[in-house]
Design an enzyme around this catalytic site. Structure first.
Site, PDB file in Angstrom:
ATOM      1  N   HIS A 107      -0.022  -3.438   0.585  1.00 38.78           N
ATOM      2  CA  HIS A 107       0.695  -2.087   0.652  1.00 38.78           C
ATOM      3  C   HIS A 107       0.704  -0.727  -0.717  1.00 38.78           C
ATOM      4  O   HIS A 107       0.359  -1.754  -1.924  1.00 38.78           O
ATOM      5  CB  HIS A 107       2.291  -2.540   0.333  1.00 38.78           C
ATOM      6  N   CYS A 108       0.296   0.213   0.305  1.00 42.03           N
ATOM      7  CA  CYS A 108       0.248   0.960  -0.819  1.00 42.03           C
ATOM      8  C   CYS A 108       1.076   2.035  -0.724  1.00 42.03           C
ATOM      9  O   CYS A 108       1.534   2.681  -0.213  1.00 42.03           O
ATOM     10  CB  CYS A 108      -1.557   2.056  -0.146  1.00 42.03           C
ATOM     11  N   VAL A 109       1.235   2.398  -2.257  1.00 40.99           N
ATOM     12  CA  VAL A 109       2.193   2.728  -2.330  1.00 40.99           C
ATOM     13  C   VAL A 109       2.492   4.514  -2.654  1.00 40.99           C
ATOM     14  O   VAL A 109       2.446   5.213  -2.173  1.00 40.99           O
ATOM     15  CB  VAL A 109       2.882   3.030  -4.331  1.00 40.99           C
ATOM     16  N   ASN A 151       3.622   2.835   3.257  1.00 39.70           N
ATOM     17  CA  ASN A 151       2.717   2.095   4.034  1.00 39.70           C
ATOM     18  C   ASN A 151       2.230   0.772   3.673  1.00 39.70           C
ATOM     19  O   ASN A 151       2.011   0.872   2.633  1.00 39.70           O
ATOM     20  CB  ASN A 151       1.891   3.426   5.149  1.00 39.70           C
TER      21      ASN A 151
END
Length: 294
Positions: free
Chosen positions: A143-145, A149
């Protein structure tokens, strides 16, 4: 003790989504500062003033390259943000799972059918539950802040291209701002008179240099992962096997991410044939090696 059992630690993970929206604002601020420093302050005036032909040609080249990379970077970025990384179809079940057999509740049981107790649904191979998004993601990488997303089967290519174009953009910005940065420290008579220009020039140079160095590490890591058909989550799992079952050779591994049409490798899109013929892009089926030793 009863109160502690009722506490759901995954609710704290949902707060990271708020951090993600702050990251979106930070990305916009960095892009705006870089645009002002490169186009408005440093190289735009050189092109508008004319004069020396070599200077004008250099300014035109720098501005053209800057805008081209900026367009590609933003295109890939928005594709990562707005593309669904891959959701498990409702009531999905493994093809080998019979109707009479109950679903497995174990997180990892090799090729045995898996079941997500939180989503109340089956879990395809290489699928993992994201505690931040509170859903299962097909071939989840992380999960990429920065993009608010998950990065999974259907947007991993866009994420890799976003890293590449952002790296190229930050390297370009650092190089073209370097002369102005040197002047800032060595020639006081040519320093910008506005305190705002000084601050933006300094921040743009330092931030672009820092991002270029950090992105180089990420690109090297994800290039290695893509070439071996491994996700960030699967790194530990792969260490426990003698040979990785999904590693089909670096050419086929890269084709599973970027597609078979080499002309589209550096564009955030797939041709229709790849979408129809490469099941890994959909994230539900993955070819494996017949000689893999688990």
């Amino acid at each position: 003790m009863e109160c502690l059992r009722r506490v759901n630690p995954f609710r704290a993970c949902a707060g990271l989504r708020v951090l993600g929206y702050l990251m979106l604002a930070l990305v916009a601020a960095i892009v705006a500062a870089s645009y002002y420093a490169v186009v408005v302050y440093a190289w735009g005036p050189l092109l508008l003033r004319g004069g020396n032909g070599g200077t004008v040609a250099a300014a035109a080249f720098v501005l053209a390259a800057f805008h081209l990379l900026l367009i590609m970077m933003l295109w890939c970025y928005f594709m990562v943000v707005f593309t669904n990384p891959g959701a498990v179809p409702e009531n999905w079940r493994h093809a080998a799972e019979g109707d009479v057999n109950p679903p497995s509740t174990s997180e990892e049981q090799g090729h045995a059918p898996r079941y997500c107790s939180r989503c109340q649904n089956g879990k395809p191979p290489r699928c993992h539950h994201c505690s931040i998004c509170d859903r299962c993601v097909l071939k989840m990488d992380h999960h990429c802040v920065w993009v608010v997303n998950c990065v999974g089967a259907r947007n991993y290519k866009y994420f890799l291209l976003f890293l590449v174009y952002t790296f190229l953009e930050t390297v370009l910005d650092t190089l073209v701002l370097l002369p102005s940065f040197i002047i800032f420290f060595h020639d006081g008579s040519r320093r910008p008179s506005s305190a705002g220009d000084i601050a933006i020039l300094f921040l743009a140079f330092v931030l672009n240099l820092a991002f270029a160095l950090s992105l180089l590490c990420f690109i090297c890591m994800h290039t290695s992962l893509a070439a071996s058909n491994t996700t960030s989550i699967e790194v530990y799992e792969r260490k426990k096997t003698c040979s990785w079952e999904y590693d089909l050779g670096w050419r086929k591994n890269l084709e599973q991410v970027f597609g078979t049409n080499k002309l589209l490798w550096f564009l955030p899109m797939y041709c229709t044939e790849d979408l129809q013929n490469i099941p890994t892009i959909q994230g539900l089926e993955f070819p494996t090696r017949s000689d893999a030793v688990l």
